[in-house]
Design a protein around this motif. Structure first.
Motif, PDB file in Angstrom:
ATOM      1  N   MET E   1       0.800  -1.212   0.000  1.00 16.00           N
ATOM      2  CA  MET E   1       0.000   0.000   0.000  1.00 16.00           C
ATOM      3  C   MET E   1       0.833   1.261   0.000  1.00 16.00           C
ATOM      4  O   MET E   1       0.398   2.264  -0.499  1.00 16.00           O
ATOM      5  CB  MET E   1      -0.896   0.059   1.221  1.00 16.00           C
ATOM      6  CG  MET E   1      -2.322   0.019   0.910  1.00 16.00           C
ATOM      7  SD  MET E   1      -3.057  -1.060   2.151  1.00 16.00           S
ATOM      8  CE  MET E   1      -2.263  -2.623   1.835  1.00 16.00           C
ATOM      9  N   PRO E   2       2.001   1.168   0.563  1.00 20.29           N
ATOM     10  CA  PRO E   2       2.758   2.425   0.562  1.00 20.29           C
ATOM     11  C   PRO E   2       3.238   2.800  -0.840  1.00 20.29           C
ATOM     12  O   PRO E   2       3.514   1.930  -1.674  1.00 20.29           O
ATOM     13  CB  PRO E   2       3.955   2.125   1.468  1.00 20.29           C
ATOM     14  CG  PRO E   2       4.073   0.652   1.499  1.00 20.29           C
ATOM     15  CD  PRO E   2       2.714   0.099   1.271  1.00 20.29           C
ATOM     16  N   ILE E   3       3.313   4.102  -1.058  1.00 18.52           N
ATOM     17  CA  ILE E   3       3.944   4.646  -2.261  1.00 18.52           C
ATOM     18  C   ILE E   3       5.203   5.362  -1.799  1.00 18.52           C
ATOM     19  O   ILE E   3       5.146   6.209  -0.908  1.00 18.52           O
ATOM     20  CB  ILE E   3       3.028   5.656  -2.979  1.00 18.52           C
ATOM     21  CG1 ILE E   3       1.713   5.005  -3.397  1.00 18.52           C
ATOM     22  CG2 ILE E   3       3.733   6.249  -4.197  1.00 18.52           C
ATOM     23  CD1 ILE E   3       0.672   6.016  -3.903  1.00 18.52           C
ATOM     24  N   VAL E   4       6.320   4.992  -2.385  1.00 18.83           N
ATOM     25  CA  VAL E   4       7.593   5.614  -2.042  1.00 18.83           C
ATOM     26  C   VAL E   4       8.067   6.378  -3.279  1.00 18.83           C
ATOM     27  O   VAL E   4       8.414   5.766  -4.289  1.00 18.83           O
ATOM     28  CB  VAL E   4       8.637   4.554  -1.633  1.00 18.83           C
ATOM     29  CG1 VAL E   4       9.950   5.226  -1.250  1.00 18.83           C
ATOM     30  CG2 VAL E   4       8.115   3.689  -0.495  1.00 18.83           C
ATOM     31  N   MET E  28      10.534  -1.090   3.646  1.00 18.55           N
ATOM     32  CA  MET E  28       9.114  -0.975   3.963  1.00 18.55           C
ATOM     33  C   MET E  28       8.536  -2.294   4.468  1.00 18.55           C
ATOM     34  O   MET E  28       7.687  -2.325   5.357  1.00 18.55           O
ATOM     35  CB  MET E  28       8.323  -0.487   2.742  1.00 18.55           C
ATOM     36  CG  MET E  28       8.660   0.922   2.271  1.00 18.55           C
ATOM     37  SD  MET E  28       8.538   2.198   3.586  1.00 18.55           S
ATOM     38  CE  MET E  28       6.779   2.111   3.970  1.00 18.55           C
ATOM     39  N   ALA E  32       8.014  -1.398   8.171  1.00 13.64           N
ATOM     40  CA  ALA E  32       6.640  -0.895   8.216  1.00 13.64           C
ATOM     41  C   ALA E  32       5.622  -2.028   8.155  1.00 13.64           C
ATOM     42  O   ALA E  32       4.420  -1.793   8.261  1.00 13.64           O
ATOM     43  CB  ALA E  32       6.401   0.085   7.060  1.00 13.64           C
ATOM     44  N   ALA E  38       2.645  -4.871  -2.312  1.00 12.39           N
ATOM     45  CA  ALA E  38       1.904  -3.621  -2.194  1.00 12.39           C
ATOM     46  C   ALA E  38       2.809  -2.393  -2.127  1.00 12.39           C
ATOM     47  O   ALA E  38       2.329  -1.276  -2.000  1.00 12.39           O
ATOM     48  CB  ALA E  38       1.013  -3.668  -0.961  1.00 12.39           C
ATOM     49  N   VAL E  39       4.103  -2.597  -2.201  1.00 12.95           N
ATOM     50  CA  VAL E  39       5.026  -1.456  -2.153  1.00 12.95           C
ATOM     51  C   VAL E  39       5.327  -0.978  -3.570  1.00 12.95           C
ATOM     52  O   VAL E  39       5.842  -1.738  -4.386  1.00 12.95           O
ATOM     53  CB  VAL E  39       6.348  -1.832  -1.444  1.00 12.95           C
ATOM     54  CG1 VAL E  39       7.271  -0.615  -1.384  1.00 12.95           C
ATOM     55  CG2 VAL E  39       6.085  -2.382  -0.050  1.00 12.95           C
ATOM     56  N   TRP E  40       4.994   0.272  -3.833  1.00  9.69           N
ATOM     57  CA  TRP E  40       5.318   0.862  -5.125  1.00  9.69           C
ATOM     58  C   TRP E  40       6.397   1.912  -4.917  1.00  9.69           C
ATOM     59  O   TRP E  40       6.291   2.751  -4.014  1.00  9.69           O
ATOM     60  CB  TRP E  40       4.079   1.543  -5.729  1.00  9.69           C
ATOM     61  CG  TRP E  40       3.032   0.601  -6.235  1.00  9.69           C
ATOM     62  CD1 TRP E  40       3.000  -0.755  -6.102  1.00  9.69           C
ATOM     63  CD2 TRP E  40       1.848   0.948  -6.963  1.00  9.69           C
ATOM     64  NE1 TRP E  40       1.867  -1.269  -6.691  1.00  9.69           N
ATOM     65  CE2 TRP E  40       1.145  -0.249  -7.234  1.00  9.69           C
ATOM     66  CE3 TRP E  40       1.302   2.150  -7.421  1.00  9.69           C
ATOM     67  CZ2 TRP E  40      -0.067  -0.270  -7.919  1.00  9.69           C
ATOM     68  CZ3 TRP E  40       0.096   2.135  -8.105  1.00  9.69           C
ATOM     69  CH2 TRP E  40      -0.578   0.930  -8.361  1.00  9.69           C
ATOM     70  N   VAL E  41       7.414   1.839  -5.745  1.00 11.51           N
ATOM     71  CA  VAL E  41       8.472   2.852  -5.710  1.00 11.51           C
ATOM     72  C   VAL E  41       8.452   3.580  -7.052  1.00 11.51           C
ATOM     73  O   VAL E  41       8.409   2.936  -8.100  1.00 11.51           O
ATOM     74  CB  VAL E  41       9.858   2.203  -5.485  1.00 11.51           C
ATOM     75  CG1 VAL E  41      10.963   3.254  -5.591  1.00 11.51           C
ATOM     76  CG2 VAL E  41       9.922   1.489  -4.138  1.00 11.51           C
TER      77      VAL E  41
END
Lengths: 65, 65, 65, 65, 65, 65
Positions: E1-4, E28, E32, E38-41
């Motif tokens: 879910m996070p956007i980095v 993340m 986190a 779900a981690v987008w960079v």
């Protein structure tokens, strides 16, 4: 047309925001030739625990006195 | 894959956000050919004192009645 | 007043952008009650090597055929 | 500490960017009390086909003469 | 879910981006508790003339040798 | 010099943010060759009603138990 987004530490008063927004807008009008009405400024108030410098949170690096 | 970030004035209800998110997602699916699951919409609620138009804060330009 | 920022993979044609921008604007007008002229849409074309999903670059995960 | 991100139409010269960056920085130092070295300005040059106003791309609304 | 989202100076190779994206994603997931998928960079390559520090463009402050 | 902006669901503790910021900074130092002091990490805490996946708000898709 320009969008000026400002991330800054929380805590500015409304009057300070008035002055900052006006000065940033002046800068865009005078130096970038922007039409005044087309300059949008958006403030993003950031908590001290949400900003890290060199891996250290602002809340640790710049503690409130 | 697309990320749709929306800055808007604070005050939308959850139901409005449901409808806005759905409509923006529909737009990306139908017009950009995005896969539905891959569309992320993020809202950024902005206070009226945090948005300036032509150097004037929203709180001054669009006062609550 | 709303700003709609769209990160998407590079490669959309100008005509596609016309349609996407129009559909996103329609969504904001119809569902958020925005005044049409006040909706700004900004596209950010992202190269496949500049977007990672689960730690894997788009260029590796979705190679061009 | 503040980050000032500026979305503007592509086409500014390096000299214009020098002047804009300096004026925005001055504004933050003078009105927000920022330490000069801590002000970061980042420009995002946007193509006319990547910015829509009221659903109309910049390339259509403001064609080059 | 996070956007980095990473703003950095242009010039990283694809291999460097592979390694950076992987390391940020690891961070993340491990710290986190994010689900890996779900981690987008997203990288934003910034030209040296598009980033100012203390009012001085990167192209002037950090000239290429 | 890099700016690392992280959108994530609200609810991380200050200690978690300390660890995440440190790990992201380590990643930039080790893999991107950034100078440690020059890495800024900014967190953006997002409410579950402000993030939609496939058109469905986080508050609906991932309800609190």
């Amino acid at each position: 047309m320009p969008i000026v987004k400002v991330d800054l530490f929380k805590g500015k008063t409304r009057d300070q925001k008035r002055e900052i927004a006006e000065a940033l807008t002046d800068a865009m009008v005078e130096k970038a030739g922007s039409s005044r009405a087309a300059v949008w400024v958006v403030f993003n108030d950031v908590e001290k625990e949400d900003w890290a410098f060199g891996g250290e949170l602002g809340v640790d690096k710049f503690p409130d006195k």
